[in-house]
Design an enzyme around this catalytic site. Structure first.
Site, PDB file in Angstrom:
ATOM      1  N   LYS A  96       0.849  -1.200   0.000  1.00 19.16           N
ATOM      2  CA  LYS A  96       0.000   0.000   0.000  1.00 19.16           C
ATOM      3  C   LYS A  96       0.882   1.246   0.000  1.00 19.16           C
ATOM      4  O   LYS A  96       0.643   2.208  -0.733  1.00 19.16           O
ATOM      5  CB  LYS A  96      -0.916   0.004   1.240  1.00 19.16           C
ATOM      6  CG  LYS A  96      -2.068  -0.977   1.112  1.00 19.16           C
ATOM      7  CD  LYS A  96      -2.807  -1.224   2.421  1.00 19.16           C
ATOM      8  CE  LYS A  96      -3.873  -2.294   2.226  1.00 19.16           C
ATOM      9  NZ  LYS A  96      -4.488  -2.782   3.463  1.00 19.16           N
TER      10      LYS A  96
ATOM     11  N   GLN B 291      -5.143  -1.467   9.593  1.00 17.97           N
ATOM     12  CA  GLN B 291      -4.945  -2.796   9.002  1.00 17.97           C
ATOM     13  C   GLN B 291      -5.520  -3.871   9.932  1.00 17.97           C
ATOM     14  O   GLN B 291      -5.162  -3.947  11.097  1.00 17.97           O
ATOM     15  CB  GLN B 291      -3.438  -3.026   8.765  1.00 17.97           C
ATOM     16  CG  GLN B 291      -3.111  -4.331   8.055  1.00 17.97           C
ATOM     17  CD  GLN B 291      -3.657  -4.401   6.627  1.00 17.97           C
ATOM     18  OE1 GLN B 291      -3.565  -3.443   5.868  1.00 17.97           O
ATOM     19  NE2 GLN B 291      -4.242  -5.533   6.271  1.00 17.97           N
TER      20      GLN B 291
ATOM     21  N   ASP C 244     -11.398   2.599   3.844  1.00 14.30           N
ATOM     22  CA  ASP C 244     -11.760   1.176   3.716  1.00 14.30           C
ATOM     23  C   ASP C 244     -13.267   1.020   3.502  1.00 14.30           C
ATOM     24  O   ASP C 244     -13.737  -0.049   3.139  1.00 14.30           O
ATOM     25  CB  ASP C 244     -11.365   0.418   4.996  1.00 14.30           C
ATOM     26  CG  ASP C 244     -10.147  -0.474   4.777  1.00 14.30           C
ATOM     27  OD1 ASP C 244      -9.826  -0.752   3.597  1.00 14.30           O
ATOM     28  OD2 ASP C 244      -9.528  -0.880   5.774  1.00 14.30           O
TER      29      ASP C 244
END
Ligand code: NAD
Length: 284
Positions: A50, A94, A117
């Site tokens: 990422k 995460q 997200d």
């Protein structure tokens, strides 16, 4: 036809890079903050990728690393700081988190405008209501891959295997919005094979290696394989999807490989969400 997710993801990143390059030199750059807790090797690889791709396209990215012992209240404090930090437009925690931290609580502390997200209940609700929202990256990536093959989904039957909040449920909302007839299946579904045989679009997101067999799909079906399963075959470790790719690929209209299908799209869609969040925040 094999759908080249790697190429489609790269093309998306090129478009994002161009857009970011065109921002005026004096304006603040789009910023993505990633919170990484503990030393889960898979999480470290995801976060590294990422960071790499964010930098490549001109997103200012920062990874905040914490020990597994971090307390929930301290993590929330970090999130609140990022919520107020004008240099970051996207915040990602995460997953998975250590067992003493409640992921739902943590996600709900991120302000929805920076929730790249798309897991915050406000974004989930907006997506379900057909309102503008940040959309979870993996299903959005699947949607973009499907769009490459099928410009108009109206009236098609999409079967989704898996009902998780990160994959199956948001996928269903995206396809409903496009006038698909959607069937969500899961581990308690009866006659799964028969249901799959009625699919024009099949999304497999169960996390079960090669469970979808060649006699589960009809020839015009477009198959999107979300699964990432680490298996050992003939003494070799490899990653396979939820679909028996080798035996299905010749039979169907189009299919994504694993690796090289949905995976690369997930990261590109995260970067896309970061730019979307940025544009919304700076225009307000
Ligand atoms: P999850 O465990 O949260 O959900 C799995 C779903 O599949 C559940 O709804 C369950 O009911 C269903 N299921 C399990 N076994 C089944 C069976 N035999 N028949 C029918 N349904 C069944 O998993 P998740 O987080 O949604 O992830 C699913 C898969 O997608 C995993 O392999 C994961 O690694 C992968 N994944 C890939 C990406 C990517 O970028 N490609 C991103 C996220 C997850």
């Amino acid at each position: 036809m094999i759908i080249d997710g790697k190429k489609i993801a790269q093309d998306l990143r090129e478009r994002l890079k161009k857009e970011i390059n065109q921002l005026s030199a004096s304006s603040i750059k789009p910023g993505l903050a990633v919170i990484l807790i503990g030393d889960d090797p898979a999480s470290h690889i995801y976060v590294k990728n990422k960071e790499k791709y964010a930098k490549e396209i001109g997103i200012n990215s920062k990874v905040l690393r914490f020990d597994t012992s971090i307390q929930e209240k301290n993590l929330i404090k970090e999130i609140h700081q990022l919520n107020n930090d004008k240099t970051f437009h996207g915040i990602l925690v995460q997953l998975p988190l250590p067992s003493h931290i409640n992921p739902k609580k943590i996600i709900s502390e991120i302000i929805p405008a920076k929730d790249v997200d798309g897991f915050h209940p406000i974004n989930v609700g907006n997506l379900s209501s057909g309102n503008e929202s940040l959309v979870p990256c993996t299903p959005y990536g699947c949607y973009l891959l499907l769009k490459e093959i099928i410009p108009n989904f109206s009236g098609m039957h999409a079967v989704i295997i898996g009902r998780s909040n990160i994959n199956g449920k948001p996928m269903a909302q995206l396809l409903l919005k496009e006038d698909c007839t959607v069937t969500i299946t899961h581990s308690k579904t009866k006659n799964l094979k028969e249901i799959c045989l009625t699919a024009d679009i099949l999304i497999a997101a169960a996390g079960k290696a090669k469970m979808v067999k060649a006699d589960w799909v009809q020839k015009d079906c477009v198959v999107i394989d979300v699964g990432i399963n680490r298996i050992e075959e003939n003494g070799n470790k490899k990653i396979v999807g939820d679909v028996d790719f080798e035996n299905i690929k010749e039979k169907v209209k189009a299919i994504t490989p694993v690796p090289g299908g949905v995976g690369p799209m997930t990261i590109s869609c995260l970067l896309n969400n970061t730019l979307t969040a940025y544009k919304k925040i700076v225009s307000n």
